[in-house]
Write a protein that holds these residues in place. Structure first.
Motif, PDB file in Angstrom:
ATOM      1  N   LYS A  26       0.857  -1.185   0.000  1.00  0.00           N
ATOM      2  CA  LYS A  26       0.000   0.000   0.000  1.00  0.00           C
ATOM      3  C   LYS A  26       0.893   1.235   0.000  1.00  0.00           C
ATOM      4  CE  LYS A  26      -3.870  -2.243   0.256  1.00  0.00           C
ATOM      5  NZ  LYS A  26      -4.636  -2.386  -0.950  1.00  0.00           N
ATOM      6  N   ILE A  27       0.427   2.287  -0.617  1.00  0.00           N
ATOM      7  CA  ILE A  27       1.223   3.514  -0.745  1.00  0.00           C
ATOM      8  C   ILE A  27       1.640   4.073   0.616  1.00  0.00           C
ATOM      9  CG2 ILE A  27      -0.721   5.130  -0.868  1.00  0.00           C
ATOM     10  CD1 ILE A  27       2.404   5.316  -3.083  1.00  0.00           C
ATOM     11  N   GLY A  28       0.847   3.820   1.638  1.00  0.00           N
ATOM     12  CA  GLY A  28       1.195   4.297   2.978  1.00  0.00           C
ATOM     13  C   GLY A  28       2.453   3.663   3.552  1.00  0.00           C
ATOM     14  N   ASP A  29       2.871   2.529   2.996  1.00  0.00           N
ATOM     15  CA  ASP A  29       4.084   1.850   3.453  1.00  0.00           C
ATOM     16  C   ASP A  29       5.313   2.222   2.631  1.00  0.00           C
ATOM     17  OD1 ASP A  29       2.647   0.450   5.416  1.00  0.00           O
ATOM     18  OD2 ASP A  29       2.107  -1.129   3.984  1.00  0.00           O
ATOM     19  N   ALA A  30       5.181   3.195   1.747  1.00  0.00           N
ATOM     20  CA  ALA A  30       6.250   3.544   0.813  1.00  0.00           C
ATOM     21  C   ALA A  30       7.544   3.931   1.519  1.00  0.00           C
ATOM     22  CB  ALA A  30       5.800   4.666  -0.110  1.00  0.00           C
ATOM     23  N   GLU A  31       7.456   4.729   2.557  1.00  0.00           N
ATOM     24  CA  GLU A  31       8.674   5.207   3.227  1.00  0.00           C
ATOM     25  C   GLU A  31       9.510   4.028   3.729  1.00  0.00           C
ATOM     26  OE1 GLU A  31      10.107   8.120   6.877  1.00  0.00           O
ATOM     27  OE2 GLU A  31       8.002   8.143   6.254  1.00  0.00           O
ATOM     28  N   GLU A  32       8.853   3.063   4.346  1.00  0.00           N
ATOM     29  CA  GLU A  32       9.560   1.882   4.870  1.00  0.00           C
ATOM     30  C   GLU A  32      10.249   1.112   3.743  1.00  0.00           C
ATOM     31  OE1 GLU A  32       8.505  -2.473   6.809  1.00  0.00           O
ATOM     32  OE2 GLU A  32       6.935  -0.944   6.693  1.00  0.00           O
ATOM     33  N   TYR A  33       9.558   0.940   2.614  1.00  0.00           N
ATOM     34  CA  TYR A  33      10.124   0.143   1.534  1.00  0.00           C
ATOM     35  C   TYR A  33      11.177   0.898   0.733  1.00  0.00           C
ATOM     36  CZ  TYR A  33       7.370  -3.836   2.655  1.00  0.00           C
ATOM     37  OH  TYR A  33       6.869  -4.927   3.312  1.00  0.00           O
ATOM     38  N   TYR A  34      11.085   2.227   0.663  1.00  0.00           N
ATOM     39  CA  TYR A  34      12.168   2.998   0.054  1.00  0.00           C
ATOM     40  C   TYR A  34      13.435   2.841   0.888  1.00  0.00           C
ATOM     41  CZ  TYR A  34       9.722   5.399  -3.709  1.00  0.00           C
ATOM     42  OH  TYR A  34       9.062   5.692  -4.878  1.00  0.00           O
ATOM     43  N   LYS A  35      13.278   2.831   2.193  1.00  0.00           N
ATOM     44  CA  LYS A  35      14.427   2.639   3.090  1.00  0.00           C
ATOM     45  C   LYS A  35      15.049   1.263   2.839  1.00  0.00           C
ATOM     46  CE  LYS A  35      15.666   2.853   8.001  1.00  0.00           C
ATOM     47  NZ  LYS A  35      15.993   1.523   8.455  1.00  0.00           N
ATOM     48  N   LEU A  36      14.226   0.222   2.766  1.00  0.00           N
ATOM     49  CA  LEU A  36      14.730  -1.121   2.505  1.00  0.00           C
ATOM     50  C   LEU A  36      15.413  -1.214   1.142  1.00  0.00           C
ATOM     51  CD1 LEU A  36      11.745  -3.232   3.883  1.00  0.00           C
ATOM     52  CD2 LEU A  36      14.029  -2.997   4.910  1.00  0.00           C
ATOM     53  N   PHE A  37      14.841  -0.527   0.145  1.00  0.00           N
ATOM     54  CA  PHE A  37      15.438  -0.519  -1.186  1.00  0.00           C
ATOM     55  C   PHE A  37      16.806   0.152  -1.149  1.00  0.00           C
ATOM     56  CE2 PHE A  37      16.285   1.375  -5.317  1.00  0.00           C
ATOM     57  CZ  PHE A  37      16.170   0.271  -6.141  1.00  0.00           C
ATOM     58  N   ASN A  38      16.889   1.304  -0.486  1.00  0.00           N
ATOM     59  CA  ASN A  38      18.164   2.013  -0.390  1.00  0.00           C
ATOM     60  C   ASN A  38      19.220   1.206   0.343  1.00  0.00           C
ATOM     61  OD1 ASN A  38      17.438   4.259  -1.850  1.00  0.00           O
ATOM     62  ND2 ASN A  38      16.702   5.376  -0.062  1.00  0.00           N
ATOM     63  N   GLU A  39      18.784   0.358   1.261  1.00  0.00           N
ATOM     64  CA  GLU A  39      19.706  -0.515   1.992  1.00  0.00           C
ATOM     65  C   GLU A  39      19.989  -1.801   1.212  1.00  0.00           C
ATOM     66  OE1 GLU A  39      17.620  -1.044   5.684  1.00  0.00           O
ATOM     67  OE2 GLU A  39      18.171   0.957   6.415  1.00  0.00           O
ATOM     68  N   GLN A  40      19.449  -1.917   0.012  1.00  0.00           N
ATOM     69  CA  GLN A  40      19.604  -3.068  -0.884  1.00  0.00           C
ATOM     70  C   GLN A  40      19.118  -4.361  -0.243  1.00  0.00           C
ATOM     71  OE1 GLN A  40      23.720  -2.868  -2.135  1.00  0.00           O
ATOM     72  NE2 GLN A  40      23.270  -1.224  -3.563  1.00  0.00           N
ATOM     73  N   LYS A  41      18.056  -4.253   0.563  1.00  0.00           N
ATOM     74  CA  LYS A  41      17.452  -5.420   1.198  1.00  0.00           C
ATOM     75  C   LYS A  41      16.239  -5.920   0.416  1.00  0.00           C
ATOM     76  CE  LYS A  41      19.017  -4.216   5.811  1.00  0.00           C
ATOM     77  NZ  LYS A  41      18.626  -3.764   7.144  1.00  0.00           N
ATOM     78  N   ILE A  42      15.779  -5.125  -0.533  1.00  0.00           N
ATOM     79  CA  ILE A  42      14.635  -5.516  -1.361  1.00  0.00           C
ATOM     80  C   ILE A  42      14.801  -4.881  -2.736  1.00  0.00           C
ATOM     81  CG2 ILE A  42      13.140  -3.588  -0.683  1.00  0.00           C
ATOM     82  CD1 ILE A  42      10.848  -5.745  -0.631  1.00  0.00           C
ATOM     83  N   GLY A  43      14.222  -5.524  -3.729  1.00  0.00           N
ATOM     84  CA  GLY A  43      14.310  -5.008  -5.094  1.00  0.00           C
ATOM     85  C   GLY A  43      13.064  -4.247  -5.469  1.00  0.00           C
ATOM     86  N   LYS A  44      12.466  -4.618  -6.578  1.00  0.00           N
ATOM     87  CA  LYS A  44      11.323  -3.889  -7.136  1.00  0.00           C
ATOM     88  C   LYS A  44      10.085  -4.031  -6.265  1.00  0.00           C
ATOM     89  CE  LYS A  44       9.734  -1.528 -10.607  1.00  0.00           C
ATOM     90  NZ  LYS A  44      10.237  -0.199 -10.857  1.00  0.00           N
ATOM     91  N   VAL A  45       9.464  -2.881  -5.999  1.00  0.00           N
ATOM     92  CA  VAL A  45       8.234  -2.823  -5.213  1.00  0.00           C
ATOM     93  C   VAL A  45       7.186  -2.132  -6.066  1.00  0.00           C
ATOM     94  CG1 VAL A  45       7.148  -1.834  -3.163  1.00  0.00           C
ATOM     95  CG2 VAL A  45       9.472  -2.738  -3.014  1.00  0.00           C
ATOM     96  N   VAL A  46       5.968  -2.667  -6.044  1.00  0.00           N
ATOM     97  CA  VAL A  46       4.848  -2.057  -6.756  1.00  0.00           C
ATOM     98  C   VAL A  46       3.881  -1.527  -5.723  1.00  0.00           C
ATOM     99  CG1 VAL A  46       2.868  -2.507  -8.262  1.00  0.00           C
ATOM    100  CG2 VAL A  46       5.087  -3.529  -8.777  1.00  0.00           C
TER     101      VAL A  46
END
Length: 162
Positions: free
Chosen positions: A139-159
């Motif tokens: 959900k868009i409300g979780d974007a901040e958390e997943y951008y952080k994970l992406f920047n830490e290279q812990k996750i790839g593509k998120v929709v």
């Protein structure tokens, strides 16, 4: 997969081992940019010329400088990464190499039919590509958390789902 339709050999350069492994599963040859000899390795793999074209998708000046360094003389660098930091390009370097550079997003209306056809061909040939590529739907409300994970290279593509 799309690049494989246009080029016989595709090299994927990525510091994240999991993304390099995924690129290899779909036909690319991968190189680790953190290894000391990756530039000379790529040059030797391309008959000491460098690649004909380099797609820069990061949007960071260092990635663009690397693309310009790697591409062959009179090659093409296409940058669709969103650049928000200042870049320092040296005119003499660009002139001496004769590189063609393209920046920006694709013009959807102009390439829609071709792109849709390419997407259909790629997903028919590799039906699990999208599921593997998209690692999380949130959900868009979780974007901040997943951008952080992406920047830490812990996750790839998120929709983002609305």
């Amino acid at each position: 997969m799309a690049a494989k339709e246009k080029f016989e050999t595709v090299y994927a350069i990525d510091p994240v081992a999991e993304r390099r492994a995924m690129a290899e599963r779909y036909g690319a040859k991968s190189l680790d940019p953190t290894s000391q000899d990756f530039k000379s390795t790529l040059k030797s793999l391309t008959n000491n010329r460098g690649p004909d074209a380099v797609l820069e998708v990061v949007g960071h000046p260092d990635a663009l400088y690397t693309a310009l360094e790697l591409v062959r003389v009179t090659g093409v660098v296409s940058s669709c990464g969103v650049h928000i930091a200042p870049m320092k390009l040296v005119g003499d370097d660009l002139y001496a190499k004769g590189v063609k550079m393209c920046f920006g997003r694709c013009h959807v209306r102009g390439v829609f039919e071709e792109s849709l056809g390419l997407l259909k061909r790629v997903t028919e040939a590799t039906p699990h590509l999208i599921e593997e590529f998209v690692q999380k739907r949130i959900k868009i409300g979780d974007a901040e958390e997943y951008y952080k994970l992406f920047n830490e290279q812990k996750i790839g593509k998120v929709v983002f789902e609305f």
